[in-house]
Write an enzyme that holds these catalytic residues in place. Structure first.
Site, PDB file in Angstrom:
ATOM      1  N   CYS A 197       0.809  -1.220   0.000  1.00  0.00           N
ATOM      2  CA  CYS A 197       0.000   0.000   0.000  1.00  0.00           C
ATOM      3  C   CYS A 197       0.843   1.272   0.000  1.00  0.00           C
ATOM      4  O   CYS A 197       0.298   2.366  -0.062  1.00  0.00           O
ATOM      5  CB  CYS A 197      -0.918   0.018   1.227  1.00  0.00           C
ATOM      6  SG  CYS A 197      -0.035   0.062   2.810  1.00  0.00           S
ATOM      7  N   GLN A 198       2.178   1.138   0.054  1.00  0.00           N
ATOM      8  CA  GLN A 198       3.002   2.331   0.208  1.00  0.00           C
ATOM      9  C   GLN A 198       2.887   3.294  -0.970  1.00  0.00           C
ATOM     10  O   GLN A 198       3.144   4.487  -0.833  1.00  0.00           O
ATOM     11  CB  GLN A 198       4.476   1.931   0.387  1.00  0.00           C
ATOM     12  CG  GLN A 198       4.771   1.253   1.701  1.00  0.00           C
ATOM     13  CD  GLN A 198       4.588  -0.253   1.622  1.00  0.00           C
ATOM     14  OE1 GLN A 198       3.936  -0.765   0.720  1.00  0.00           O
ATOM     15  NE2 GLN A 198       5.181  -0.966   2.567  1.00  0.00           N
TER      16      GLN A 198
END
Length: 445
Positions: A94-95
């Site tokens: 999700c970064q």
């Protein structure tokens, strides 16, 4: 609550493949919902080792999914032996997801204002490629809510990620997504995620025209006839013995594994011990017993001329009435003190009457976002993190299959990168009963 090992005894087993599996926290939910995970994949060797120690019957393929996806597909086909795959579960990184709105991001990229799009967002497409090859009945993605705004470059164009995934799966799948608040399912932690579900058109009953991604909430911040109150930090940790971070001898419990916390130096302990419940140390007031002035300006932030949110630099560090040093985070340069750079969420206590704030990989650092115990002068222990993350409700071993020592750092990272399995279990059971029409024998009876 049954452990995942017990729950599968009265539920007909479905088959699953798990991608971006981490240490296997999400797979606890799959097993509890009656899914036999045949194949899993994980990039990082330490996470894969923890996974193997807990799921020895699952084929773990470790390495970069861009390089291992053909192996994942072949391993799954070999394990399925001609039978259909029921569920593919994917939790891509999700970064690379942004909090900015989709339209703003698109304008920024096309105008050249925004930097090159994060390549990690493309990993979701590798999961789609695996899904198209294995053709599971359900494809389930879990990610941060910002996945709704994620953009990728595809065939020379900037595309909305979810729109593109839907397009690639459109011939055989119908997709829907919804944001879940895990506290609404009895988890003593406020954690929001986007759950995206694609259901194969041939697997869903023809009469089922309407279906929802999420089951009806069982808990609520404002309970009603249909929901119970949120489970709070105080509810969850009521029987956990006290600790104190002032000294090593009081910062751990000899009989409870992982119930230990880092000690705080004198300065940090001074800040933390004077921080009220639900408040942050940056807003602490005068503790001079001869003064007690409580109207010193509190900390905050504002946007500068470039629109960047920055912490105020004029927050006082000395009491405006008596001049004594306030118990606010400071940095000492020689004989001079200055306020530490930071926002009000640093050195902040959780509120005992609410579920915990989302546990992150920095959960053992007092300077991180809302990580202080509601009343005690310390951060949360890993033992408490297991409870708040609901891992303690399952049979899970914090160990590696290669016999090497598992570091606290890796444990924190596995928790911070995963979602509470109890809430995810409720979602999987709902999807299985609604879309696959498979119920436990107890429910059928």
């Amino acid at each position: 609550m049954k452990s995942h090992k017990d729950a599968t005894e009265d539920l007909r087993l479905l088959t699953g493949v798990s991608l971006f599996s981490g240490g296997g926290i999400g797979d606890l939910a799959l097993h509890a919902a009656g899914v036999d995970v045949l194949v899993a994949s994980e990039l990082l060797p330490d996470r894969a080792s923890v996974f193997r120690s807990n799921y020895p019957n699952t084929t773990m393929v470790d390495g970069d999914i861009r390089e291992t996806k053909n192996q994942i597909i072949q391993e799954a086909k070999d394990r399925l032996n001609g039978e259909p795959l029921d569920i593919l579960f994917a939790t891509p990184p999700c970064q690379g997801m942004s909090k900015n709105g989709r339209g703003k991001l698109l304008r920024g990229v096309r105008s050249g204002v925004k930097p090159k799009l994060d390549e990690r967002n493309r990993l979701a497409l590798d999961a789609v490629e695996i899904a198209l090859s294995l053709r599971p009945k359900l494809v389930v993605f879990e990610n941060v809510p910002e996945m709704q705004n994620a953009l990728i470059e595809h065939e020379g164009q900037v595309r909305d990620l979810l729109e593109l995934i839907s397009e690639l799966l459109a011939s055989d799948y119908e997709g829907r997504w919804e944001i879940v608040e895990f506290a609404d399912y009895g988890v003593p932690q406020r954690r929001q995620r986007l759950i995206t579900v694609f259901t194969h058109k041939s697997a869903r009953s023809a009469h089922l025209k309407k279906w929802t991604v999420l089951p009806a909430p069982t808990h609520s911040q404002y309970p009603s006839l249909f929901t119970r109150p949120w489970v709070t930090v105080d509810d969850a940790l009521t029987e956990v013995p006290s600790l104190d971070a002032a000294h090593a001898r009081t910062a751990s419990h000899k009989n409870i594994p992982y119930h230990r916390v880092p000690t705080l130096d004198d300065a940090k302990y001074f800040w933390v011990s004077n921080t009220p419940p639900g408040k942050g140390a940056f807003d602490n007031q005068c503790v001079n017993p001869a003064c007690g002035f409580d109207k010193n300006p509190t900390h905050g932030s504002k946007h500068n001329s470039e629109g960047i949110n920055q912490a105020n630099r004029d927050t006082p560090l000395n009491c405006l009435k008596c001049g004594e040093l306030l118990p606010r985070p400071w940095v000492k340069d020689g004989d001079e003190y200055r306020l530490m750079s930071g926002f009000t969420s640093a050195y902040k206590r959780m509120r005992g009457n609410l579920p915990a704030s989302a546990l992150t990989r920095n959960l053992s650092y007092a300077c991180s976002d809302q990580k202080l115990h509601p009343r005690e002068h310390r951060v949360l222990s890993l033992h408490e993190a297991f409870i708040l993350h609901t891992v303690d409700a399952y049979d899970f071993v914090w160990g590696r299959d290669d016999g090497k020592k598992l570091s606290d750092k890796t444990i924190r990272e596995i928790i911070g990168e995963s979602i509470p399995p109890m809430g995810l279990e409720a979602i999987f059971k709902h999807l299985i009963e609604t879309l696959l029409e498979r119920r436990s024998t107890a429910a059928a009876a």
